[in-house]
Design a protein around this motif. Structure first.
Motif: not given
Length: 146
Positions: A45, A49, A51-52, A88, A91-93, A125
């Motif tokens: 996003n 991170v 995107h949901g 949720f 988070q991770c990227s 996550l």
């Protein structure tokens, strides 16, 4: 079941939106499906991170698969999503995420599944619950031709 099985595909072999996501099938058996995704910039996003919507889509796929396993090569079973709730939790990227769907209950047409997404370090996550309906023709284990 492994990726060596001829009726499990992934990546570029997937149709439409599935191909856009670019996930891989890790395993698929009765009542459980596992997929993985190597995160790319297109999956992130504006905050950098995952995107949901990507997480929710992957959970939807794995949970539907958990109730539609088909052991016959060249054939498949299909389901539609009736409801889906995602929470949720992290988070991770980057790296590879793992999505597990498990069928929990159901009858001949309607089933319920749960799902979880973990990053490479095992951090949770997202979690989800969904209700799915088997599409006409897909009720039997032999499903329909692909």
């Amino acid at each position: 079941m492994s990726l060596d099985n001829p009726h499990i595909s992934g990546g570029d072999d997937l149709p439409g939106f599935h191909n856009l996501l670019g996930y891989r099938q890790v395993s698929w058996e009765e009542d459980e499906a596992v997929i993985s995704l190597e995160l790319q910039p297109r999956h992130l996003n504006l905050g950098g991170v995952i995107h949901g919507g990507v997480l929710t889509s992957l959970l939807d796929i794995a949970m539907a698969e958990a109730g539609t396993y088909c052991p016959y090569p060249g054939r498949m079973r299909k389901a539609i999503t009736l409801s889906l709730t995602t929470t949720f939790t992290g988070q991770c990227s980057g790296g590879v995420i793992r999505v597990t769907g498990r069928k929990r209950a159901g009858g001949t047409r309607i089933f319920n599944s749960t799902g979880e997404v973990h990053d490479e370090q095992g951090n949770l996550l997202a979690i989800a619950e969904g209700t799915f309906r088997i599409r006409s023709g897909s009720e039997k284990p032999e499903g329909v031709p692909i």
